[in-house]
Design a protein around this motif. Structure first.
Motif, PDB file in Angstrom:
ATOM      1  N   ARG A   1      -4.413  -3.390  -2.309  1.00  0.00           N
ATOM      2  CA  ARG A   1      -4.468  -1.926  -2.321  1.00  0.00           C
ATOM      3  C   ARG A   1      -3.266  -1.267  -1.654  1.00  0.00           C
ATOM      4  NH1 ARG A   1      -9.265   0.591  -4.434  1.00  0.00           N
ATOM      5  NH2 ARG A   1      -8.095   2.356  -3.704  1.00  0.00           N
ATOM      6  N   TRP A   2      -2.814  -1.832  -0.534  1.00  0.00           N
ATOM      7  CA  TRP A   2      -1.746  -1.220   0.249  1.00  0.00           C
ATOM      8  C   TRP A   2      -0.666  -2.235   0.563  1.00  0.00           C
ATOM      9  CZ3 TRP A   2      -6.914  -0.403   2.021  1.00  0.00           C
ATOM     10  CH2 TRP A   2      -7.385   0.899   1.816  1.00  0.00           C
TER      11      TRP A   2
ATOM     12  N   ARG B   1       0.981   4.935   3.768  1.00  0.00           N
ATOM     13  CA  ARG B   1       1.818   5.998   3.208  1.00  0.00           C
ATOM     14  C   ARG B   1       2.158   5.748   1.749  1.00  0.00           C
ATOM     15  NH1 ARG B   1       6.433   5.433   7.552  1.00  0.00           N
ATOM     16  NH2 ARG B   1       6.087   3.339   6.787  1.00  0.00           N
ATOM     17  N   GLN B   2       2.020   4.520   1.303  1.00  0.00           N
ATOM     18  CA  GLN B   2       2.356   4.199  -0.074  1.00  0.00           C
ATOM     19  C   GLN B   2       1.165   4.513  -0.996  1.00  0.00           C
ATOM     20  OE1 GLN B   2       3.952   0.314  -0.491  1.00  0.00           O
ATOM     21  NE2 GLN B   2       5.526   0.649   1.026  1.00  0.00           N
ATOM     22  N   GLU B   3       1.470   4.816  -2.232  1.00  0.00           N
ATOM     23  CA  GLU B   3       0.435   5.130  -3.199  1.00  0.00           C
ATOM     24  C   GLU B   3      -0.479   3.927  -3.407  1.00  0.00           C
ATOM     25  OE1 GLU B   3       0.326   6.398  -7.859  1.00  0.00           O
ATOM     26  OE2 GLU B   3       1.980   7.095  -6.618  1.00  0.00           O
ATOM     27  N   LEU B   4      -1.782   4.208  -3.526  1.00  0.00           N
ATOM     28  CA  LEU B   4      -2.757   3.136  -3.756  1.00  0.00           C
ATOM     29  C   LEU B   4      -2.477   2.428  -5.065  1.00  0.00           C
ATOM     30  CD1 LEU B   4      -6.204   4.647  -2.749  1.00  0.00           C
ATOM     31  CD2 LEU B   4      -4.965   2.829  -1.618  1.00  0.00           C
ATOM     32  N   THR B   5      -2.630   1.130  -5.052  1.00  0.00           N
ATOM     33  CA  THR B   5      -2.521   0.333  -6.258  1.00  0.00           C
ATOM     34  C   THR B   5      -3.868   0.373  -6.964  1.00  0.00           C
ATOM     35  OG1 THR B   5      -0.952  -1.113  -5.154  1.00  0.00           O
ATOM     36  CG2 THR B   5      -1.992  -1.961  -7.156  1.00  0.00           C
ATOM     37  N   PRO B   6      -3.907   0.725  -8.266  1.00  0.00           N
ATOM     38  CA  PRO B   6      -5.200   0.714  -8.956  1.00  0.00           C
ATOM     39  C   PRO B   6      -5.783  -0.685  -9.007  1.00  0.00           C
ATOM     40  CG  PRO B   6      -3.437   1.614 -10.354  1.00  0.00           C
ATOM     41  CD  PRO B   6      -2.813   1.107  -9.105  1.00  0.00           C
TER      42      PRO B   6
END
Length: 70
Positions: A37-38, A64-69
């Motif tokens: 996820r992160w 801070r990074q966009e969530l991984t689907p």
């Protein structure tokens, strides 16, 4: 566990996660779920504290990074 390194929580969105579980496989599997996820600085092994049950593992997350689907 060792004290938390200040650089690992120097900014909002940085997280230190301490995991305790009955066995190494469970702790590493949970860490893998977080890493999917992160952005995660993963640990390669767990530690055992004398006189304490189970194993422990520490990993660092960057929220801070966009969530991984999934």
């Amino acid at each position: 566990m060792d004290p938390i390194n200040e650089v690992h929580v120097a900014e909002a969105g940085l997280v230190v996660v301490d995991i305790a579980s009955a066995d190494e496989a469970t702790a590493l599997a949970f860490q893998q779920l977080l890493a999917k996820r992160w952005a995660t600085a993963t640990a390669q092994h767990t530690t055992r504290d004398v006189g304490q049950p189970g194993v422990r593992l520490r990993c660092d997350l960057d929220l801070r990074q966009e969530l991984t689907p999934l």
